[in-house]
Design a protein around this motif. Structure first.
Motif, PDB file in Angstrom:
ATOM      1  N   ASN A 374       0.807  -1.226   0.000  1.00 38.96           N
ATOM      2  CA  ASN A 374       0.000   0.000   0.000  1.00 38.96           C
ATOM      3  C   ASN A 374       0.840   1.276   0.000  1.00 38.96           C
ATOM      4  N   GLY A 375       2.113   1.168  -0.401  1.00 34.22           N
ATOM      5  CA  GLY A 375       2.965   2.357  -0.418  1.00 34.22           C
ATOM      6  C   GLY A 375       2.534   3.342  -1.491  1.00 34.22           C
ATOM      7  N   HIS A 376       2.656   4.609  -1.180  1.00 29.16           N
ATOM      8  CA  HIS A 376       2.298   5.657  -2.144  1.00 29.16           C
ATOM      9  C   HIS A 376       2.899   6.973  -1.690  1.00 29.16           C
ATOM     10  N   GLY A 377       2.875   7.966  -2.569  1.00 27.90           N
ATOM     11  CA  GLY A 377       3.311   9.303  -2.208  1.00 27.90           C
ATOM     12  C   GLY A 377       2.186  10.070  -1.553  1.00 27.90           C
ATOM     13  N   THR A 378       2.378  11.367  -1.406  1.00 30.16           N
ATOM     14  CA  THR A 378       1.330  12.217  -0.850  1.00 30.16           C
ATOM     15  C   THR A 378       0.350  12.577  -1.969  1.00 30.16           C
ATOM     16  N   ARG A 379      -0.833  12.005  -1.904  1.00 26.18           N
ATOM     17  CA  ARG A 379      -1.829  12.269  -2.943  1.00 26.18           C
ATOM     18  C   ARG A 379      -2.333  13.708  -2.805  1.00 26.18           C
ATOM     19  N   LEU A 380      -2.236  14.454  -3.903  1.00 27.99           N
ATOM     20  CA  LEU A 380      -2.620  15.859  -3.861  1.00 27.99           C
ATOM     21  C   LEU A 380      -3.938  16.136  -4.584  1.00 27.99           C
TER      22      LEU A 380
END
Length: 488
Positions: A374-380
């Motif tokens: 479930n890794g991801h960046g900061t969703r903007l």
């Protein structure tokens, strides 16, 4: 065996008179029903993949009509396609049924990195052909996000006859899938006199369109300005990852003999990720240079209204995604839960939904979260259009990257601005294998499984999770085959 191979290759063979204007055709070639099942034009970047691009050109020319195989270093794709389609249209008008069949069933193969593939896709979109051909991509670059997203793999392929025949067989069996094409308009002030292109010190990739000057009365209302038009297929990024990519491309340009295979390229990326200071960003990159301090971002959602997008002050890199693949096969957007989708007015991402996903990263450690569960960046945001207005800040430049092609972008030194706007610009046809990772709104077989696992992680902000999920893409990741003690 030779006879079987010959029959197989006839599925892809295009007669010379179809490709060379005014050349004569034999009557047997014009016979009805005598056409290839899957005619192809092959484009390869001879400089991609070390020696692989040149080797692939030789193999394809040995197996097919050499006139249907093109070196992008010698002739631009827009010239090739304009010439070939004009000839096919002429033959069609003359009643050549074979030309009609080839035009309707033609497929393109492009061998190169994401920038090369994006170049060809952008050209096909621009030319507005009567029967736009779908495109298969051979992964010859370092990241190979476009081939990976549509099931063609991310490792550099073999160049022998067996490998090429196997790829051709996949091309014949592949299904068509549409993908959004994005138009990127950059506007900036230039000197009142002198040439528009190049504008020193702006050095742009060969595949990007040239600047043109706009007048004081231009509707864009920029006095003595210039615009540049780009096409995006994979992603656009600003900041950290683009800087590392720029350093990589600069080093490869100076020492091309050192970049002979994919592993060497990935090792160099890993080394540059360390030496550029992104693992110790607070020390090497002061907060005054972060994205929020040099750019104002606006987005247009589905309601058609522009609104300001608040960028966290810690964000040092922004990525605008059109594919579920970034930096060698990772998905920075991840899989938001249904609750997160409702709260933020998001939808599940598709490659043909007219929406682009915007993700932020703080530093390289943040990027290392991508391979974890479930890794991801900061969703903007998800948006139909995005506008970036760069203004004077603590730095005189930033780094930008489009589909793997980076450059160093000067920023205003006074009250001027550099404006970049991303908007939807039609769609192009891709060819996808059964291992395709991309999902299409119009293809139910690719839709999300409602019972799939939910992403219950935070918005990419847990430092402990970032360290635990060590491992990431070419921009951040140290390949398994590399001895870390040799990177310094």
């Amino acid at each position: 065996m030779a006879s079987r191979d010959s029959e197989f290759l006839k599925n892809f063979w295009i007669p010379s008179y179809m490709l060379v204007p005014e050349s004569a055709a034999e009557s047997s070639q014009i016979a009805r029903g005598n056409g290839p099942k899957c005619p192809v034009l092959v484009f390869a970047n001879s400089k991609s993949g070390g020696q692989l691009g040149g080797d692939l050109l030789k193999t394809y020319r040995a197996l097919l009509n050499e006139k249907q195989v093109f070196d992008l270093g010698e002739e631009a794709p827009e010239k090739v396609l304009s010439r070939v389609y004009a000839n096919l249209e002429r033959l069609k008008v003359q009643g050549d049924q074979l030309a009609t069949g080839i035009m309707e069933s033609l497929r393109l193969i492009v061998a190169g990195g994401d920038g090369t593939a994006g170049w060809l896709l952008g050209v096909v979109c621009d030319l507005k052909l009567s029967h736009p051909p779908p495109i298969a991509t051979v992964p010859l670059g370092t990241g190979n996000n476009l081939p990976f997203a549509f099931g063609w793999g991310k490792k550099n392929p073999g160049t022998n006859e067996h490998s090429v025949k196997s790829f051709l067989d996949q091309v014949m069996k592949a299904k068509e899938m549409k993908i959004d094409n994005w138009h990127i308009l950059m506007r900036m002030r230039i000197p009142k006199e002198g040439p528009c292109d190049p504008i020193a010190p702006l050095e742009l990739p060969h595949s990007l369109h040239a600047f043109h000057r706009v007048s004081e009365t231009d509707e864009q209302n920029i006095v003595h300005g210039a615009t540049r038009n780009f096409k995006e297929i994979c992603f656009v990024s600003y900041g950290m990852d683009a800087q590392i990519s720029y350093a990589f491309h600069s080093e490869r340009k100076l020492h091309p003999e050192k970049f002979k295979n994919q592993l060497v390229n990935q090792t160099t990326y890993a080394r540059l990720g360390c030496t550029q200071g992104w693992f110790l960003a607070p020390l090497f990159h002061p907060p005054s240079r972060n994205i929020a301090h040099v750019v104002k971002v606006q987005i247009m959602k589905r309601n058609g209204q522009w609104e300001d997008l608040q960028i966290p002050s810690s964000i040092r890199s922004i990525v605008c995604l059109n594919l579920p693949s970034f930096s060698g096969g990772l998905n920075p957007w991840g899989t938001p839960t249904r609750r997160q989708q409702r709260q933020n007015d998001w939808t599940r991402p598709y490659v043909d939904d007219g929406l682009i996903e915007v993700v932020g990263f703080r530093d390289a450690w943040h990027g290392l979260a991508l391979l974890g569960p479930n890794g991801h960046g900061t969703r903007l945001a998800q948006a139909r259009r995005i506008g970036f207005v760069f203004h004077k800040g603590a730095t005189d430049h930033t780094y930008m990257r489009i589909d793997g092609e980076p450059w160093k972008q000067p920023l205003p030194i006074d009250d001027d601005t550099v404006v970049v706007e991303i908007s939807h610009h039609g769609q192009v046809n891709m060819l996808a294998t059964h291992e395709c990772k991309s999902k299409s709104v119009h293809d139910p077989s690719t839709h999300y499984n409602d019972d799939a696992e939910e992403d219950d992680s935070s918005n990419g902000d847990s430092l402990a999770d970032e360290f635990r999920k060590f491992g990431a893409a070419d921009t951040f990741k140290i390949p398994d085959e590399v001895d870390i003690s040799q990177l310094s």
